[in-house]
Motif scaffolding. Structure first.
Motif: not given
Length: 320
Positions: A54, A57, A80-81, A84, A86
Protein backbone atom coordinates in the motif's frame (compact mmCIF):
# COMPACT_ATOMS: atom_id res chain seq x y z
CA UNK A 1 -18.69 6.64 -14.64
CA UNK A 2 -18.14 10.38 -14.15
CA UNK A 3 -15.49 11.31 -11.61
CA UNK A 4 -14.91 14.50 -9.66
CA UNK A 5 -11.15 14.02 -9.83
CA UNK A 6 -9.65 16.67 -12.16
CA UNK A 7 -8.42 15.61 -15.59
CA UNK A 8 -6.37 17.32 -18.27
CA UNK A 9 -8.12 19.16 -21.07
CA UNK A 10 -8.36 17.23 -24.36
CA UNK A 11 -5.30 16.70 -26.53
CA UNK A 12 -4.66 19.91 -28.48
CA UNK A 13 -1.69 19.94 -30.83
CA UNK A 14 -2.60 23.38 -32.16
CA UNK A 15 -2.42 24.95 -28.71
CA UNK A 16 0.39 22.94 -27.14
CA UNK A 17 2.36 21.52 -30.07
CA UNK A 18 4.08 18.16 -29.96
CA UNK A 19 5.97 16.67 -27.06
CA UNK A 20 9.71 16.91 -27.60
CA UNK A 21 11.99 14.34 -25.99
CA UNK A 22 14.92 16.16 -24.45
CA UNK A 23 17.82 14.03 -25.67
CA UNK A 24 20.73 14.71 -28.02
CA UNK A 25 21.21 12.91 -31.32
CA UNK A 26 24.48 11.02 -31.75
CA UNK A 27 27.16 12.46 -34.04
CA UNK A 28 26.30 9.83 -36.66
CA UNK A 29 22.58 10.63 -36.53
CA UNK A 30 21.81 7.80 -34.09
CA UNK A 31 18.96 8.03 -31.59
CA UNK A 32 20.09 8.49 -27.96
CA UNK A 33 17.64 7.56 -25.20
CA UNK A 34 17.43 10.16 -22.39
CA UNK A 35 18.68 9.14 -18.97
CA UNK A 36 16.34 8.46 -16.04
CA UNK A 37 17.15 10.96 -13.26
CA UNK A 38 15.27 9.24 -10.40
CA UNK A 39 16.88 5.96 -9.36
CA UNK A 40 15.73 5.03 -5.87
CA UNK A 41 15.46 1.31 -5.11
CA UNK A 42 12.88 -0.67 -3.17
CA UNK A 43 14.45 -2.99 -0.61
CA UNK A 44 12.81 -5.68 1.48
CA UNK A 45 13.24 -5.06 5.19
CA UNK A 46 14.74 -1.58 5.30
CA UNK A 47 16.46 1.23 3.44
CA UNK A 48 15.07 4.56 2.28
CA UNK A 49 12.26 2.83 0.40
CA UNK A 50 11.32 -0.38 2.22
CA UNK A 51 8.90 -2.81 0.59
CA UNK A 52 5.50 -2.25 2.20
CA UNK A 53 1.99 -3.06 1.00
CA UNK A 54 0.00 0.00 0.00
CA UNK A 55 2.94 2.39 0.08
CA UNK A 56 3.84 2.60 -3.62
CA UNK A 57 1.94 3.57 -6.74
CA UNK A 58 2.76 3.04 -10.41
CA UNK A 59 2.06 5.61 -13.10
CA UNK A 60 2.11 3.84 -16.46
CA UNK A 61 1.11 3.99 -20.09
CA UNK A 62 -0.23 0.78 -21.62
CA UNK A 63 1.21 1.98 -24.93
CA UNK A 64 4.78 2.26 -23.67
CA UNK A 65 6.86 -0.95 -23.71
CA UNK A 66 9.08 0.26 -20.86
CA UNK A 67 6.04 0.80 -18.64
CA UNK A 68 4.31 -2.36 -19.85
CA UNK A 69 7.13 -4.41 -18.31
CA UNK A 70 6.20 -3.22 -14.83
CA UNK A 71 2.51 -3.84 -15.46
CA UNK A 72 3.23 -7.44 -16.49
CA UNK A 73 5.53 -8.14 -13.52
CA UNK A 74 2.99 -6.66 -11.10
CA UNK A 75 0.32 -8.97 -12.52
CA UNK A 76 2.54 -12.06 -12.62
CA UNK A 77 3.40 -11.59 -8.95
CA UNK A 78 -0.21 -10.85 -8.01
CA UNK A 79 0.70 -7.45 -6.55
CA UNK A 80 -2.34 -5.54 -7.78
CA UNK A 81 -3.53 -4.87 -4.22
CA UNK A 82 0.00 -4.23 -2.92
CA UNK A 83 1.18 -1.67 -5.51
CA UNK A 84 -1.63 0.48 -6.91
CA UNK A 85 -1.59 1.87 -10.45
CA UNK A 86 -2.86 4.70 -12.66
CA UNK A 87 -2.87 4.71 -16.47
CA UNK A 88 -2.29 7.81 -18.59
CA UNK A 89 -3.89 8.75 -21.90
CA UNK A 90 -1.85 7.10 -24.70
CA UNK A 91 -1.83 10.30 -26.80
CA UNK A 92 0.32 13.18 -25.59
CA UNK A 93 0.63 16.72 -26.90
CA UNK A 94 3.31 19.20 -25.87
CA UNK A 95 2.30 18.89 -22.22
CA UNK A 96 3.43 15.26 -22.14
CA UNK A 97 1.64 12.32 -20.53
CA UNK A 98 -1.74 13.33 -19.14
CA UNK A 99 -4.62 11.90 -17.13
CA UNK A 100 -7.95 11.92 -18.97
CA UNK A 101 -11.04 9.78 -18.90
CA UNK A 102 -11.17 7.25 -21.71
CA UNK A 103 -11.14 3.55 -22.54
CA UNK A 104 -8.39 1.85 -20.57
CA UNK A 105 -7.19 4.98 -18.78
CA UNK A 106 -8.52 7.57 -16.37
CA UNK A 107 -7.82 10.29 -13.80
CA UNK A 108 -5.15 10.17 -11.13
CA UNK A 109 -7.25 9.16 -8.14
CA UNK A 110 -4.21 9.19 -5.83
CA UNK A 111 -2.82 12.71 -6.17
CA UNK A 112 -5.23 14.43 -8.52
CA UNK A 113 -2.47 15.27 -10.99
CA UNK A 114 -3.74 16.18 -14.44
CA UNK A 115 -0.30 15.93 -16.06
CA UNK A 116 2.40 13.43 -15.13
CA UNK A 117 4.85 16.33 -15.16
CA UNK A 118 3.30 17.40 -11.86
CA UNK A 119 4.71 14.27 -10.19
CA UNK A 120 8.18 15.22 -11.41
CA UNK A 121 7.79 18.83 -10.25
CA UNK A 122 6.51 17.70 -6.87
CA UNK A 123 9.67 15.64 -6.47
CA UNK A 124 12.10 18.17 -7.91
CA UNK A 125 10.73 21.73 -8.03
CA UNK A 126 11.57 23.38 -11.32
CA UNK A 127 12.18 20.04 -13.04
CA UNK A 128 12.82 20.67 -16.74
CA UNK A 129 13.86 17.25 -18.04
CA UNK A 130 12.19 14.45 -19.95
CA UNK A 131 8.93 13.12 -18.46
CA UNK A 132 8.72 9.37 -18.95
CA UNK A 133 6.79 6.33 -17.78
CA UNK A 134 6.83 4.19 -15.73
CA UNK A 135 7.02 6.22 -12.56
CA UNK A 136 7.12 4.58 -9.13
CA UNK A 137 5.62 6.98 -6.57
CA UNK A 138 5.99 6.85 -2.77
CA UNK A 139 2.98 7.85 -0.67
CA UNK A 140 5.18 8.43 2.39
CA UNK A 141 7.76 10.83 0.96
CA UNK A 142 5.25 12.25 -1.55
CA UNK A 143 7.72 11.92 -4.38
CA UNK A 144 9.10 9.73 -7.14
CA UNK A 145 11.19 6.76 -6.09
CA UNK A 146 12.27 5.85 -9.62
CA UNK A 147 11.56 6.37 -13.29
CA UNK A 148 14.34 3.97 -14.27
CA UNK A 149 12.36 1.19 -15.93
CA UNK A 150 14.88 -1.68 -15.55
CA UNK A 151 15.10 -1.16 -11.79
CA UNK A 152 11.35 -0.88 -11.29
CA UNK A 153 10.49 -4.26 -12.79
CA UNK A 154 13.40 -5.98 -11.00
CA UNK A 155 12.36 -4.50 -7.64
CA UNK A 156 8.72 -5.44 -8.14
CA UNK A 157 9.80 -8.96 -8.99
CA UNK A 158 12.23 -9.46 -6.12
CA UNK A 159 11.43 -7.24 -3.13
CA UNK A 160 7.74 -7.95 -2.51
CA UNK A 161 7.93 -11.72 -2.06
CA UNK A 162 6.19 -11.50 1.33
CA UNK A 163 2.97 -10.46 -0.44
CA UNK A 164 3.55 -12.00 -3.88
CA UNK A 165 2.02 -15.04 -5.50
CA UNK A 166 3.97 -18.12 -4.29
CA UNK A 167 6.29 -19.87 -6.70
CA UNK A 168 6.90 -16.97 -9.09
CA UNK A 169 10.59 -16.05 -9.36
CA UNK A 170 11.37 -13.98 -12.43
CA UNK A 171 14.96 -13.25 -11.44
CA UNK A 172 16.33 -16.46 -9.91
CA UNK A 173 19.72 -16.05 -8.27
CA UNK A 174 21.35 -18.91 -10.19
CA UNK A 175 20.42 -17.37 -13.56
CA UNK A 176 21.02 -13.70 -12.86
CA UNK A 177 24.38 -13.38 -14.65
CA UNK A 178 22.93 -15.05 -17.75
CA UNK A 179 19.69 -13.06 -17.58
CA UNK A 180 21.65 -9.80 -17.22
CA UNK A 181 23.88 -10.64 -20.18
CA UNK A 182 20.94 -11.49 -22.45
CA UNK A 183 18.94 -8.47 -21.27
CA UNK A 184 21.86 -6.18 -22.08
CA UNK A 185 22.02 -7.42 -25.66
CA UNK A 186 18.24 -7.45 -26.15
CA UNK A 187 17.94 -3.93 -24.78
CA UNK A 188 20.66 -2.50 -27.02
CA UNK A 189 19.64 -4.19 -30.25
CA UNK A 190 15.91 -5.05 -29.93
CA UNK A 191 14.07 -3.06 -27.21
CA UNK A 192 15.94 0.14 -27.99
CA UNK A 193 16.98 -1.11 -31.42
CA UNK A 194 13.54 -0.49 -32.94
CA UNK A 195 13.70 3.12 -31.72
CA UNK A 196 17.18 3.46 -33.18
CA UNK A 197 15.68 2.38 -36.50
CA UNK A 198 12.68 4.68 -36.32
CA UNK A 199 14.41 7.81 -35.05
CA UNK A 200 17.67 7.49 -36.98
CA UNK A 201 18.61 10.75 -38.66
CA UNK A 202 20.99 9.28 -41.22
CA UNK A 203 21.03 6.28 -43.52
CA UNK A 204 24.19 5.05 -41.83
CA UNK A 205 22.58 5.10 -38.39
CA UNK A 206 19.45 3.34 -39.67
CA UNK A 207 21.42 0.68 -41.52
CA UNK A 208 23.47 -0.12 -38.41
CA UNK A 209 20.39 -0.30 -36.20
CA UNK A 210 18.26 -2.45 -38.51
CA UNK A 211 21.13 -4.85 -39.17
CA UNK A 212 21.84 -5.50 -35.49
CA UNK A 213 18.11 -5.72 -34.70
CA UNK A 214 17.48 -8.54 -37.14
CA UNK A 215 20.74 -10.29 -36.33
CA UNK A 216 19.59 -10.55 -32.70
CA UNK A 217 16.10 -11.66 -33.73
CA UNK A 218 17.69 -14.41 -35.85
CA UNK A 219 19.72 -15.58 -32.86
CA UNK A 220 16.64 -15.55 -30.64
CA UNK A 221 14.72 -17.50 -33.28
CA UNK A 222 17.39 -20.17 -33.14
CA UNK A 223 17.53 -20.09 -29.32
CA UNK A 224 13.80 -20.76 -29.10
CA UNK A 225 13.87 -23.72 -31.47
CA UNK A 226 14.12 -26.24 -28.61
CA UNK A 227 12.79 -24.41 -25.56
CA UNK A 228 9.58 -22.77 -24.42
CA UNK A 229 11.09 -19.66 -22.82
CA UNK A 230 14.44 -17.93 -23.18
CA UNK A 231 15.78 -19.97 -20.25
CA UNK A 232 14.09 -23.27 -20.93
CA UNK A 233 10.96 -23.97 -18.91
CA UNK A 234 11.52 -21.03 -16.51
CA UNK A 235 9.66 -17.78 -17.17
CA UNK A 236 12.00 -14.91 -16.28
CA UNK A 237 12.47 -11.17 -16.42
CA UNK A 238 14.19 -11.71 -19.77
CA UNK A 239 10.95 -12.99 -21.32
CA UNK A 240 9.04 -9.97 -20.04
CA UNK A 241 11.57 -7.57 -21.52
CA UNK A 242 11.67 -9.22 -24.93
CA UNK A 243 7.93 -9.77 -25.17
CA UNK A 244 6.88 -6.13 -24.87
CA UNK A 245 8.80 -5.37 -28.06
CA UNK A 246 7.51 -8.45 -29.89
CA UNK A 247 3.93 -7.51 -28.99
CA UNK A 248 4.35 -4.15 -30.76
CA UNK A 249 6.45 -5.37 -33.64
CA UNK A 250 3.98 -6.04 -36.44
CA UNK A 251 1.39 -3.52 -35.20
CA UNK A 252 3.83 -0.61 -35.11
CA UNK A 253 7.55 -1.17 -35.56
CA UNK A 254 7.49 -2.84 -38.98
CA UNK A 255 5.84 0.17 -40.62
CA UNK A 256 6.22 3.14 -38.28
CA UNK A 257 9.87 2.48 -37.41
CA UNK A 258 10.87 0.85 -40.72
CA UNK A 259 11.94 -2.35 -38.92
CA UNK A 260 10.70 -4.24 -41.93
CA UNK A 261 13.22 -6.81 -43.09
CA UNK A 262 10.92 -9.45 -41.65
CA UNK A 263 7.76 -9.37 -39.56
CA UNK A 264 7.36 -11.17 -36.26
CA UNK A 265 4.99 -13.64 -37.93
CA UNK A 266 7.82 -14.53 -40.35
CA UNK A 267 9.83 -15.95 -37.43
CA UNK A 268 8.11 -19.27 -36.62
CA UNK A 269 9.72 -19.82 -33.22
CA UNK A 270 9.46 -16.22 -32.02
CA UNK A 271 5.85 -16.03 -33.20
CA UNK A 272 4.96 -19.27 -31.41
CA UNK A 273 6.76 -18.05 -28.28
CA UNK A 274 5.01 -14.66 -28.40
CA UNK A 275 1.56 -16.24 -28.74
CA UNK A 276 2.32 -18.65 -25.91
CA UNK A 277 3.11 -15.73 -23.58
CA UNK A 278 0.08 -13.80 -24.81
CA UNK A 279 -2.13 -16.58 -23.42
CA UNK A 280 -0.86 -15.81 -19.90
CA UNK A 281 -3.30 -13.20 -18.50
CA UNK A 282 -0.48 -11.01 -17.15
CA UNK A 283 0.74 -10.60 -20.73
CA UNK A 284 -2.32 -10.71 -22.97
CA UNK A 285 -4.67 -9.21 -20.42
CA UNK A 286 -2.52 -6.10 -20.00
CA UNK A 287 -1.95 -5.55 -23.73
CA UNK A 288 -4.05 -2.82 -25.35
CA UNK A 289 -3.35 -2.62 -29.08
CA UNK A 290 -5.64 0.40 -29.34
CA UNK A 291 -3.47 2.34 -26.89
CA UNK A 292 -0.32 1.13 -28.64
CA UNK A 293 -1.34 2.22 -32.13
CA UNK A 294 -2.91 5.50 -31.06
CA UNK A 295 0.24 6.47 -29.18
CA UNK A 296 2.85 5.68 -31.80
CA UNK A 297 0.96 6.84 -34.88
CA UNK A 298 -0.52 9.86 -33.12
CA UNK A 299 2.46 11.37 -31.34
CA UNK A 300 5.44 11.09 -33.70
CA UNK A 301 4.68 13.82 -36.26
CA UNK A 302 8.06 13.56 -37.94
CA UNK A 303 7.29 9.94 -38.81
CA UNK A 304 3.52 10.29 -39.34
CA UNK A 305 2.67 13.98 -39.82
CA UNK A 306 -1.02 13.42 -40.56
CA UNK A 307 -1.45 11.21 -37.44
CA UNK A 308 -3.49 8.65 -39.37
CA UNK A 309 -3.78 5.41 -37.39
CA UNK A 310 -3.73 2.40 -39.75
CA UNK A 311 -6.51 -0.18 -39.63
CA UNK A 312 -4.22 -3.21 -39.75
CA UNK A 313 -2.43 -5.44 -39.63
CA UNK A 314 -4.74 -8.36 -38.93
CA UNK A 315 -2.71 -10.61 -36.63
CA UNK A 316 -4.29 -13.60 -34.90
CA UNK A 317 -2.71 -13.67 -31.45
CA UNK A 318 -5.09 -16.45 -30.47
CA UNK A 319 -3.93 -18.82 -33.21
CA UNK A 320 -2.89 -22.28 -31.91
Amino acid sequence: MTTTTPVASPVDFDAFGDYTVKAPTGPDGAFVRPLSPFRGRITAGGGDFPAEPGRYHLYVSLACPWAHRSVIVRALLGLEDVVTMSVVDPVRDGRGWAFREGPGHGPDELNGFTLLREAYEATEPGYDGHVSVPVLWDRVTRGIVSNNFPDISIDLGTQFSEWARPGVDLYPADLRPEIDALNERVYATVNNGVYRCGFAESQKAYDAAVTTLFATLADLEERLADRRYLFGDRLTEADVRLWVTLARFDAVYVTHFKANIRRLVDHPNLWRYARDLYRIPAFGGTTDFGHIKRHYYGTHPRLNPLRIVPAGPEVDWDAP
